[in-house]
Design an enzyme around this catalytic site. Structure first.
Site: not given
Length: 357
Positions: A86, A90, A226, A277, A308
């Site tokens: 992540r 980012h 994810h 997820w 999603d």
């Protein structure tokens, strides 16, 4: 499952050796007499990094390799795979391809280390990831923050059983918080999208990713990340599940019965809580595309958001989503290429060809 076309990680291939690559060349830097003070400082910063960093390419390669080994030990110990991915996403995901100037274009330049950018709403919780990487930056001062962040993301994917990402290094860092990008460049998970400017999830995803130069197939491939990680109420607000075992699901709370989410089946998964997820959310595979939430008796035990849903209902996204669900090797191949591309969005390399290690 179809055999992977992309090179897979050592976890899947019993620590197979990496191929050697050629040594890149060093660029020439020029400076216009008419440069502004800010532009002149950027060139000075770049020149400094060329001289003190990637000029000694072999030493830089050695530090990358050593840092990678340390990252693997860190990831194995604290199970921080998802947050490192992540953080890498980012830092790079602020890129605007219409902006030609560096660092105004954003992207993978280490700017996320400054409080002004870390304070953006989408980055909630990522200071923890910087905390994991800070000792490595101190240990390997030759490496730029931008490189360590992207190395962390790629290593996390590989350590979780995903493909080996064809990375290059030598990224230059921005020098101060005034060079951070504006807030609002990263995608939203739920409406209102971009403050209501984007009418629905498919148009929002395309607006964000097309701005960075990605097409539909790459959007779906990158979304497959994810398969790792969780969302927390305290961070994204997209779930009622929060930090702590009592606020988790049967897959994230650590209760009994509980199947370890790691590829190797080892116990431990880091901080409990949140909603994932996938069931094995520390394993990188194509489970995300299997839509495991549909077979869950309690739908709250797995996460599935508007963005999603868009990937398997929008006619442009759906063919790629379905193929990734049926062919893990194809997903690995496309993810590796898209992640490498993301890691270089907005990056300025010294030497200009980068350093492969």
């Amino acid at each position: 499952t179809t055999r992977a076309r992309a090179r897979v990680s050592p976890n899947r291939r019993e620590f197979a050796s990496r191929s050697s690559r050629s040594r890149p060349s060093r660029p020439r830097l020029t400076e216009s007499r008419a440069m502004s003070a800010a532009a002149r400082r950027r060139v000075t910063d770049l020149s400094s990094q060329v001289t003190s960093g990637a000029t000694d390419v072999e030493a830089y390669k050695a530090d990358i390799k050593a840092c990678r080994r340390d990252l693997r030990r860190l990831i194995d110990t604290v199970n921080c795979h998802p947050i490192l991915v992540r953080l890498a996403w980012h830092d790079a995901g602020t890129f605007e391809q219409r902006q030609r100037a560096w660092p105004e274009c954003g992207g993978a330049n280490g700017s996320i280390r400054f409080d002004v950018e870390m304070g953006h709403g989408a980055n909630a919780g990522l200071k923890k990831a910087l905390g994991y990487l800070s000792p490595l930056k101190q240990k390997y001062p030759r490496l730029s923050w931008a490189d360590i962040i992207q190395l962390g993301g790629a290593t996390a994917v590989e350590a979780a059983g995903g493909p080996v990402i064809p990375m290059r290094y030598g990224r230059c860092d921005v020098s101060g918080p005034e060079q951070c990008p504006r807030e609002g460049n990263l995608p939203d998970a739920e409406p209102p999208f971009h403050g209501g400017d984007h009418k629905d999830a498919p148009s929002h995803l395309r607006a964000v990713f097309n701005r960075m130069g990605f097409g539909d197939e790459e959007i779906v491939a990158l979304s497959g990340a994810h398969t790792l990680g969780r969302a927390f109420n305290e961070r994204s607000g997209t779930t009622e599940k929060g930090i702590g075992a009592k606020n988790g699901t049967k897959y994230t709370g650590g209760g009994c019965p509980f199947a370890p989410p790691r590829l190797d089946g080892k116990e431990g998964f880091g901080m409990p809580g949140g909603a994932s997820w996938t069931r094995r959310w520390l394993t990188f595979d194509n489970s995300y595309f299997k839509r495991e939430y549909e077979s869950e008796p309690n739908k709250e035990d797995l996460l599935w958001l508007s963005t999603d849903e868009a990937l398997h209902t929008d006619p442009g996204f759906k063919p790629f989503f379905d193929r990734f669900a049926n062919d893990e090797g194809f997903f690995f191949e496309k993810f590796a290429a898209a992640f490498a591309k993301l890691s270089e969005r907005g990056a300025r390399f010294a030497p200009s060809g980068g350093v492969v290690a």
